[in-house]
Design a protein around this motif. Structure first.
Motif, PDB file in Angstrom:
ATOM      1  N   ALA A 217      34.820 -37.329  77.121  1.00  9.06           N
ATOM      2  CA  ALA A 217      33.661 -37.572  76.913  1.00  9.06           C
ATOM      3  C   ALA A 217      32.957 -37.344  75.477  1.00  9.06           C
ATOM      4  CB  ALA A 217      32.866 -36.357  77.954  1.00  9.06           C
ATOM      5  N   LYS A 218      31.777 -37.783  75.029  1.00 14.40           N
ATOM      6  CA  LYS A 218      31.246 -37.577  73.711  1.00 14.40           C
ATOM      7  C   LYS A 218      30.865 -36.128  73.594  1.00 14.40           C
ATOM      8  CE  LYS A 218      28.906 -41.834  72.419  1.00 14.40           C
ATOM      9  NZ  LYS A 218      27.663 -42.588  72.416  1.00 14.40           N
ATOM     10  N   LYS A 219      30.932 -35.789  72.244  1.00 17.12           N
ATOM     11  CA  LYS A 219      30.542 -34.558  72.194  1.00 17.12           C
ATOM     12  C   LYS A 219      29.007 -34.368  71.644  1.00 17.12           C
ATOM     13  CE  LYS A 219      35.068 -32.814  69.961  1.00 17.12           C
ATOM     14  NZ  LYS A 219      35.640 -32.354  68.676  1.00 17.12           N
TER      15      LYS A 219
ATOM     16  N   ALA B 193      30.001 -43.451  68.187  1.00 18.11           N
ATOM     17  CA  ALA B 193      30.955 -43.856  69.294  1.00 18.11           C
ATOM     18  C   ALA B 193      31.602 -42.492  69.983  1.00 18.11           C
ATOM     19  CB  ALA B 193      32.032 -44.750  68.710  1.00 18.11           C
ATOM     20  N   GLY B 194      31.591 -41.617  69.386  1.00 16.38           N
ATOM     21  CA  GLY B 194      32.142 -40.508  69.778  1.00 16.38           C
ATOM     22  C   GLY B 194      31.344 -38.994  69.848  1.00 16.38           C
ATOM     23  N   GLU B 195      30.121 -39.361  69.413  1.00 12.96           N
ATOM     24  CA  GLU B 195      29.312 -37.995  69.525  1.00 12.96           C
ATOM     25  C   GLU B 195      27.738 -38.478  69.693  1.00 12.96           C
ATOM     26  OE1 GLU B 195      31.423 -35.012  66.177  1.00 12.96           O
ATOM     27  OE2 GLU B 195      29.837 -36.581  65.500  1.00 12.96           O
ATOM     28  N   ASP B 196      27.156 -37.696  70.442  1.00 12.20           N
ATOM     29  CA  ASP B 196      25.736 -37.798  70.682  1.00 12.20           C
ATOM     30  C   ASP B 196      25.098 -36.503  69.676  1.00 12.20           C
ATOM     31  OD1 ASP B 196      25.704 -39.750  72.673  1.00 12.20           O
ATOM     32  OD2 ASP B 196      26.108 -38.306  74.163  1.00 12.20           O
ATOM     33  N   TYR B 197      23.781 -36.891  69.296  1.00 11.10           N
ATOM     34  CA  TYR B 197      23.152 -36.161  68.384  1.00 11.10           C
ATOM     35  C   TYR B 197      21.731 -35.633  68.745  1.00 11.10           C
ATOM     36  CZ  TYR B 197      26.983 -37.824  65.299  1.00 11.10           C
ATOM     37  OH  TYR B 197      27.996 -38.056  64.852  1.00 11.10           O
TER      38      TYR B 197
ATOM     39  N   LEU C 100      25.856 -28.091  76.481  1.00 12.16           N
ATOM     40  CA  LEU C 100      26.802 -27.551  75.785  1.00 12.16           C
ATOM     41  C   LEU C 100      26.843 -28.052  74.466  1.00 12.16           C
ATOM     42  CD1 LEU C 100      29.598 -25.663  75.307  1.00 12.16           C
ATOM     43  CD2 LEU C 100      30.768 -27.923  76.157  1.00 12.16           C
ATOM     44  N   ILE C 101      26.313 -27.377  73.622  1.00  9.08           N
ATOM     45  CA  ILE C 101      26.408 -27.972  72.016  1.00  9.08           C
ATOM     46  C   ILE C 101      28.033 -27.621  71.524  1.00  9.08           C
ATOM     47  CG2 ILE C 101      25.768 -27.448  69.708  1.00  9.08           C
ATOM     48  CD1 ILE C 101      23.515 -28.288  71.851  1.00  9.08           C
ATOM     49  N   ASP C 102      28.561 -28.704  71.020  1.00 12.00           N
ATOM     50  CA  ASP C 102      30.117 -28.785  70.610  1.00 12.00           C
ATOM     51  C   ASP C 102      30.056 -28.411  69.155  1.00 12.00           C
ATOM     52  OD1 ASP C 102      31.921 -29.495  72.782  1.00 12.00           O
ATOM     53  OD2 ASP C 102      30.038 -31.271  72.832  1.00 12.00           O
ATOM     54  N   ARG C 103      29.014 -28.818  68.492  1.00  9.69           N
ATOM     55  CA  ARG C 103      28.980 -28.416  67.087  1.00  9.69           C
ATOM     56  C   ARG C 103      27.441 -28.156  66.594  1.00  9.69           C
ATOM     57  NH1 ARG C 103      31.442 -32.427  65.284  1.00  9.69           N
ATOM     58  NH2 ARG C 103      29.721 -33.588  64.224  1.00  9.69           N
TER      59      ARG C 103
ATOM     60  N   PRO D 157      20.671 -41.009  63.954  1.00  8.81           N
ATOM     61  CA  PRO D 157      20.653 -41.660  65.355  1.00  8.81           C
ATOM     62  C   PRO D 157      20.602 -40.658  66.410  1.00  8.81           C
ATOM     63  CG  PRO D 157      22.733 -41.611  64.559  1.00  8.81           C
ATOM     64  CD  PRO D 157      21.816 -41.029  63.322  1.00  8.81           C
ATOM     65  N   ALA D 158      19.386 -39.774  66.528  1.00  6.20           N
ATOM     66  CA  ALA D 158      19.652 -38.759  67.355  1.00  6.20           C
ATOM     67  C   ALA D 158      18.377 -38.719  68.085  1.00  6.20           C
ATOM     68  CB  ALA D 158      19.618 -37.513  66.726  1.00  6.20           C
ATOM     69  N   LYS D 159      18.292 -37.908  69.406  1.00  4.83           N
ATOM     70  CA  LYS D 159      17.133 -37.511  70.236  1.00  4.83           C
ATOM     71  C   LYS D 159      16.603 -36.155  69.425  1.00  4.83           C
ATOM     72  CE  LYS D 159      19.078 -39.581  74.280  1.00  4.83           C
ATOM     73  NZ  LYS D 159      19.610 -39.224  75.743  1.00  4.83           N
ATOM     74  N   LEU D 160      15.353 -35.690  69.824  1.00  2.79           N
ATOM     75  CA  LEU D 160      14.720 -34.622  69.436  1.00  2.79           C
ATOM     76  C   LEU D 160      14.898 -33.581  70.423  1.00  2.79           C
ATOM     77  CD1 LEU D 160      11.368 -36.070  67.920  1.00  2.79           C
ATOM     78  CD2 LEU D 160      13.539 -35.429  66.642  1.00  2.79           C
ATOM     79  N   ILE D 161      15.007 -32.230  70.298  1.00  2.00           N
ATOM     80  CA  ILE D 161      15.387 -31.210  71.254  1.00  2.00           C
ATOM     81  C   ILE D 161      14.288 -30.086  70.638  1.00  2.00           C
ATOM     82  CG2 ILE D 161      17.293 -30.220  70.014  1.00  2.00           C
ATOM     83  CD1 ILE D 161      18.173 -29.292  73.092  1.00  2.00           C
TER      84      ILE D 161
END
Length: 539
Positions: free
Chosen positions: A3-5, A108-112, A42-45, A137-141
């Motif tokens: 799964a993507k990080k 390809a490997g991470e969502d931001y 879950l925040i991987d990084r 290339p991110a969504k806002l949180i």
């Protein structure tokens, strides 16, 4: 498949992330810590940006240590960033843009996610701009406390994620499209125009009017609707809060001598003989609004020079004054002249033309928009009803007759929409019981023929088609007229068939030329006995 990080990017909150001392800090809501405490995220990084000052670095290290306790799966990377003024838009944008440009995004490997709860309002705005433009290339949180107080019993709080990719929001896209359609309908005043070229022009004007304050030049013959369109552009701009001043209109063909200068730019008391009082002038009246200069090609050269300065600098000198005044107006100009030809003749300033020629739109005359005559007739009847308090309608027969003439080749509509409006108003005024009948239409058509200096003739074919309730394309009309011309020279219906079907009849075993002609004419409710009557105009 792995799964993507999930990678979060945020700015250390110099106040909110600092709340609470010792063990008490665990009872306080802290936005950066809260980001890593969400049960369903879950925040991987975490890429955490902070100031270079010692206390900022110390706070960042403490927050990283606390994150390690509540979310040991989260890797925290610290990014010191030198900012002299976190409220300076230019400095903040440059710093965060450079960060984004140098970050090794791996979509390809991470969502931001970009955390926009912390940082100054300027920093939050820049995050938004960078995400919306896809520099990041991110969504806002956003994170927030669960309750009204920051020392809530559940310090993790909650979060909201926003995706700025508007292509995923069909309803938002539909609303934007609906707003644009409302703009074009306003410019057309709700008239269901059918001319493709005119509709494309209106769509372009809507985009320009909504996005630009540059001058607009509207070209077209007298009566084509330049003044009307200019006012609608003003209404569109006012509805979108681009202007809040007045709409000020003047026909430059009426300006001459001192009157021209005074009317446009104003004057002081005693500026010239008869100037007993000071005058503001139209440019100042249009401050924060729209100034429409119709027939700008007729403006005298001296006034052209002053107008150019006023457009470029928003400042000018009233007559008799040594003190400049300001006016921040939007200019719309109208002309029925070829302004480049006027430049070549030395009657119009080339630099002024270059300044007002940024957006030029050509309105075709009514004769070149014959398909728009019918909806404009309906518009004029609605306007008459609104202005006079009662409705007027055509009889079906009278409407067909008027439309047939109005869209014919004889109708040159030299006065364009102004002339059409006058024509409908005359008939509506004379209509008894709110009904325009054939007699009124025939009287009006005779008046138009006289205005256009047409021969006192009638078109029997148009009358026949109108009386039969037939509305045909120009292609069919031209074909029918050609067939009737041949029929008029033929000795009989069969002879006309032989002339018209000279080639195709040879392929038939038993050609019935007369029947083929009869069936063609029957499509238009025409019999052979009517051929000669319909082939030539009556005098």
């Amino acid at each position: 498949m792995r799964a993507k990080k999930t990678v979060a990017i945020g700015i250390l909150g110099s106040k909110l992330d600092r709340v609470g001392k010792g063990s008490q800090r665990w009872n306080k809501w802290r936005p950066t810590l809260s980001l890593c405490q969400q049960p369903d995220l879950l925040i991987d990084r975490l890429e955490l940006i902070h100031g270079e000052a010692r206390w900022d670095t110390d706070l960042a290290l403490k927050v990283a240590a606390d994150i390690a306790q509540v979310s040991p799966e989260t890797e925290v990377r610290l990014h010191p960033m030198a900012l002299q003024n976190p409220w300076d838009f230019e400095e903040v944008y440059a710093s965060l843009h450079d960060f984004a440009a140098g970050y090794p995004f791996d979509t390809a490997g991470e969502d931001y996610l970009v955390h926009i709860t912390t940082g100054t309002h300027v920093q939050q705005i820049v995050w938004f701009l960078l995400a919306e433009s896809r520099h990041i290339p991110a969504k806002l949180i956003q994170t927030q406390p669960s309750g009204a107080r920051e020392d809530d019993s559940a310090p993790a709080g909650r979060h909201v994620v926003t995706d700025l990719d508007l292509q995923r929001y069909d309803q938002i896209a539909k609303r934007f499209q609906a707003e644009r359609l409302q703009g074009t309908e306003l410019l057309k005043s709700g008239i269901a125009t059918r001319n493709a070229a005119f509709n494309r022009t209106i769509e372009q004007i809507e985009r320009v009017a909504a996005r630009s304050r540059a001058p607009i030049l509207i070209s077209g013959p007298t009566g084509a609707g330049k003044s009307f369109l200019a006012r609608q552009i003003y209404e569109l701009k006012r509805g979108r809060h681009q202007v809040d001043g007045a709409f000020v209109e003047v026909n430059c063909a009426t300006l001459r001598g001192d009157t021209a200068m005074s009317t446009l730019f104003g004057h002081t008391k005693g500026a010239f003989t008869g100037a007993q009082q000071a005058r503001e002038g139209l440019l100042r009246s249009a401050h924060k609004g729209v100034l429409f200069l119709d027939e700008i090609g007729e403006l005298p050269l001296d006034e052209q020079a002053m107008l150019l300065k006023a457009i470029e600098e928003k400042r000018f000198l009233p007559m008799g004054s040594d003190k400049e005044v300001e006016s921040d107006f939007t200019l719309i100009a109208g002309t029925n002249r070829d302004l480049q030809a006027r430049v070549n003749e030395g009657q119009f300033r080339e630099d002024l033309l270059a300044r007002i020629n940024i957006w030029t739109f050509v309105l075709p005359g009514l004769a070149n928009r014959s398909e728009d005559i019918e909806p404009n007739i309906d518009f004029e009847l609605q306007r008459y009803a609104r202005d006079n308090g009662h409705r007027v309608r055509f009889s079906a027969e009278a409407r067909r007759r008027y439309l047939s003439f109005a869209t014919s080749r004889d109708a040159n509509w030299s006065g364009n929409f102004r002339q059409l409006s006058a024509s409908i108003t005359r008939m509506a005024t004379l209509a008894d019981s709110g009904r325009i009948d054939m007699a009124l239409v025939e009287d009006e058509l005779e008046r138009l023929r006289q205005d256009w200096r047409l021969p006192a003739t009638s078109d029997p074919l148009s009358e026949h088609l109108a009386n039969a309730g037939l509305e045909i394309d120009l292609f069919d009309r031209l074909q029918l007229e050609s067939v009737l011309r041949v029929c008029r020279t033929a000795a009989s219906q069969a002879d006309a068939g032989r002339k018209l079907f000279a080639h195709s009849r040879t392929a038939k075993a038993s050609p019935n030329d007369s029947d083929r002609i009869r069936k063609f004419l029957a499509r238009f409710n025409i019999t052979w006995s009517q051929v000669h009557e319909l082939s030539a105009p009556r005098r």
